[in-house]
Each structure stands twice: as C-alpha cells, then as structure tokens.
Design an enzyme around this catalytic site. Structure first.
Site, short mmCIF file in Angstrom:
data_model
loop_
_atom_site.label_atom_id
_atom_site.label_comp_id
_atom_site.label_asym_id
_atom_site.label_seq_id
_atom_site.Cartn_x
_atom_site.Cartn_y
_atom_site.Cartn_z
N ASP A 184 -13.16 -2.63 -0.24
CA ASP A 184 -12.30 -2.24 0.88
C ASP A 184 -13.15 -1.73 2.04
O ASP A 184 -13.32 -2.42 3.03
CB ASP A 184 -11.28 -1.17 0.45
CG ASP A 184 -10.02 -1.19 1.29
OD1 ASP A 184 -9.89 -2.09 2.13
OD2 ASP A 184 -9.17 -0.31 1.11
N GLU A 194 0.85 -1.21 0.00
CA GLU A 194 0.00 0.00 0.00
C GLU A 194 0.88 1.24 0.00
O GLU A 194 0.45 2.32 -0.42
CB GLU A 194 -0.91 0.01 1.24
CG GLU A 194 -2.33 -0.39 0.95
CD GLU A 194 -3.25 -0.25 2.17
OE1 GLU A 194 -2.92 -0.81 3.22
OE2 GLU A 194 -4.28 0.42 2.04
C1 6MZ Z 1 -5.14 -1.10 5.59
C2 6MZ Z 1 -7.28 -1.06 6.40
C3 6MZ Z 1 -7.73 -0.33 5.26
O1 6MZ Z 1 -11.10 -4.52 11.38
O2 6MZ Z 1 -12.12 -2.70 12.72
N1 6MZ Z 1 -8.34 -1.25 7.19
N2 6MZ Z 1 -6.00 -1.43 6.54
N3 6MZ Z 1 -5.48 -0.40 4.48
C4 6MZ Z 1 -6.76 0.01 4.28
N4 6MZ Z 1 -7.02 0.73 3.16
C5 6MZ Z 1 -7.71 1.98 3.18
N5 6MZ Z 1 -9.04 -0.14 5.40
C6 6MZ Z 1 -9.41 -0.71 6.58
O3 6MZ Z 1 -12.18 -2.60 10.20
C7 6MZ Z 1 -11.43 -1.41 10.16
C8 6MZ Z 1 -9.94 -1.71 10.14
O4 6MZ Z 1 -9.59 -2.33 8.89
C9 6MZ Z 1 -8.27 -1.94 8.50
C10 6MZ Z 1 -7.75 -1.00 9.57
O5 6MZ Z 1 -7.00 -1.73 10.52
C11 6MZ Z 1 -9.04 -0.47 10.20
O6 6MZ Z 1 -8.86 -0.02 11.52
P1 6MZ Z 1 -12.25 -3.56 11.49
O7 6MZ Z 1 -13.59 -4.20 11.38
#
Ligand code: 6MZ
Length: 363
Positions: A304, A229
């Site tokens: 995403d 990323e």
């Molecule tokens: C990396 C991401 C993300 O797990 O609390 N998350 N991690 N890159 C991204 N691209 C934009 N988008 C989301 O869902 C939210 C969590 O997912 C990961 C991050 O750790 C975020 O806090 P949950 O359900």
C-alpha cells in the site's frame, strides 16, 4: 525465517502508491528545504513524518502534507526513481506503481506533465535494469532476452518490470477522472496499463467516477478499485458489478459481498500493515486474509504505502507468515500465483514464471 530469507525471495508488488512509498529520509530532506524557504514550519511536519499508529483520517491528512513536499516535476522524478530502486533492492521483480496525476496551475503542472515526470523517474533508475514498455511497443529500454541476474560486462544486473496505474482521487470531478483515463490511453505504449480508484473512502460518490471507469474498461484498460475500506454495501456492490480485474483491501465486506466476490473470483490486493494501522481491520488475528487464503481465493500481498506505514514487501511477507502460520514454500507460492493477476501480457508472465522457477531451484 530471518528477514534476509524474505528479502532474497522474488516478489510481485501490485498495490503501491507512489507518494505513499517515499523514504522518510527524502521526506525529511524535502521538508527541511521547504522549511528554509518559509513554505512550511519544519518542526511542525517533522513529527508527522516520523509517525506511528494513525487513523484513516490522519493518513489522508499526511498525504496532503506529502503532496506539498513533492509538488514539483523534479521531485516527482526523484521519488519515482527512489521508490523503484527501493522495491528492486528487496527483489521485487514486477512492480505495478500507481499514482494520481495532479494538475497544479501555479507551478505549470498538468496531469500530463506530472506523468512525464514519473516516466523520467523510471528512466533515471540506475541500480537495476527497468523494463517498462509493453513488448509490442518499443523495447529498446532493455534487452529483450535478458532475464534477472543477467550477466553484463562481468557484473550481475538485476531487472525489474515496472507498469503504471493512474489513480483517480475520490475528491476529483467526473471531468478530471475522464482526463486521467484519456491520459492513460495516450500513454499506453509507455507502460501505463490501467486505472485505480483511491483516496479517502468517505469522500465522493460512486456515480461521479463511474462514467470514467466504465469508459476505461470499454477501452481495454485494466481496472483495480479500492473497495470496502469503510462499510458501504451499496458502493461495494456497484464496484463489483463493474467487474474490475482486481480490487484492493475488501476490509468491510459482509456475508453477501463475500459471496459475490468469491463467485466472481476477483483477486484481492491485501495490505496487512496498512489495514491494521488505519484500523480498517481490528487486529491481524481477524484479518480476512485467513479466510481468503483458506478458501483459495486469488490474493496478493502488497504494501500500500511502504513509506507511510514503514513497511516493505519483505516485511509484509514475514508478517503474513508469522500471523497465519505459513512457511517459506506457501509464501513463495502466493508470490508466484500473483503472476496470474498482473496487468501485463503473456510474454511478461512467462518470463516471470521462469524467474520464479529458477529461484525455486536455488532453494
Ligand atoms: C485509499 C490511498 C491509500 O497517488 O499521490 N492512497 N487511498 N486508501 C489508502 N489506504 C491507506 N493510500 C494511498 O499517492 C498517494 C495517494 O494514494 C491514495 C491517496 O489518494 C493518496 O493521496 P499518489 O502518488
């Protein structure tokens, strides 16, 4: 093609974060309640929720805010139910939902109780039949023989397959990551199929997560990693060396890394809107989707964070079609190809193929 055409097409979603997929209306409602309790200042968070363009750093600040709003077993159950219903309402027929089990001593939340709240949410879905247990486990949650659009009591019921991936947040320690993997192993017969590594890509060291990921792989859990990323060639190489079954994003790959990825034939979860909004990719015209598509590399179009980025799988299919000049047939084929990259058994794959075949005949 009109949006309706994308909505009615059967779809496969393999990269969706639970807390990133919450409806704005729910977040605002939760913020209002916490505002009344004096936990947050509602007006401060309102404009953050009703967002627009934001950098990767800002996105992770927003996640910290969302997590404050959703910190409660009941709320986790509610958002899980809503997110699944939202995906089902746009004809996602197979969903792999990922979420980070969270421990919060102050409210008596353990990683396990967090996950149990998620499972409650899956069971609470009522707009659609949900099949979430592997076939060799208890299948009482849904009739085995029923396919999508099964006729039940004269009314047509939709069906969605749901599988869970447990995410390791890059802020976590080796021990916390290991706890998540062990939890996934214990919950295998409840629809947990694999492990994801996610979180702010500029935080954390690969060697912190590696032991837990290696253990997960050895135990036969499926692995998908947020990979590239941000530019980090050393980490990208190490990640590919683990031979994950899929990776997400792959935005900042160099020549060498593309070569390796392609030779390994690892499917890539592509999140167009997310990549553009977070500036991980400069513009849609230069997005690596085009090269991967043209070289017939396995890929799957995903959202995403449909809440955070105000998108949906249908919108992502529409965007891919218009940006890369693809027609309904090509996008349908991409969705159908994704069946091969899901973390489920052959029986599920066979049923999904049937769903796609009958949808194709309907065209
Ligand atoms: C990396 C991401 C993300 O797990 O609390 N998350 N991690 N890159 C991204 N691209 C934009 N988008 C989301 O869902 C939210 C969590 O997912 C990961 C991050 O750790 C975020 O806090 P949950 O359900």
């Amino acid at each position: 093609m009109e949006m309706e055409g994308w909505v009615s097409m059967p779809k496969v979603e393999l990269h969706a974060h639970l807390n990133g997929s919450v409806r704005d209306s729910t977040l605002l409602e939760l913020a209002r309640v916490l505002g009344e309790k004096g936990v947050i200042v509602f007006s401060d968070v309102e404009h953050v929720i009703l967002k627009n363009e934001r950098s990767l750093t800002e996105v992770f600040r927003l996640f910290d805010l969302i997590h404050i709003l959703t910190t409660d077993h009941k709320i986790i159950t509610r958002i899980t139910k809503e997110v699944i219903e939202d995906f089902a309402s746009e004809n996602v027929v197979y969903l792999e939902l990922r979420t980070t089990p969270k421990k919060n001593d102050s409210i008596g939340m353990s990683k396990r109780s967090y996950l149990e709240a998620v499972l409650e949410g899956i069971k609470a879905v009522n707009t659609v039949d949900v099949a979430f247990r592997p076939h060799n486990a208890d299948v009482s949650n849904v009739k085995r023989s029923s396919l999508i659009n099964d006729t039940c009591n004269g009314s047509t019921r939709k069906k969605i397959y749901v599988r869970l991936l447990l995410s390791i947040d890059r802020r976590e320690t080796t021990e916390a990551a290991m706890e998540t993997v062990k939890l996934a192993l214990e919950m295998r017969n409840l629809g947990v199929v694999g492990i994801d590594l996610s979180g702010n890509p500029i935080v954390g060291e690969w060697m912190t997560f590696f032991p837990a990921l290696k253990f997960a792989r050895e135990q036969g859990l499926y692995i998908t990693l947020h990979c590239g990323e941000v530019p980090n060639p050393k980490e990208i190489r190490a990640m590919l060396d683990l031979l994950p079954q899929r990776i997400g994003h792959a935005c900042c790959f160099e020549e060498e890394e593309w070569k390796r990825l392609k030779s390994l034939n690892i499917p890539v979860e592509i999140c167009l809107t997310s990549n553009i909004r977070t500036n991980s990719v400069r513009s849609i015209e230069v997005h690596h989707f085009a090269d991967l598509y043209n070289s017939k590399h396995p890929l799957v179009i995903c959202t995403d964070d449909s809440g955070v980025f105000s998108t949906s799988v249908s919108k992502e299919y529409n965007l891919a079609a218009s940006a890369f000049g693809l027609g309904r047939r090509e996008i349908f084929q991409l969705a159908r190809n994704a069946i091969e990259y899901i973390f489920a058994d052959d029986e599920v794959k066979r049923e999904l193929k049937e769903i796609f075949n009958s949808a194709e005949l309907d065209q």
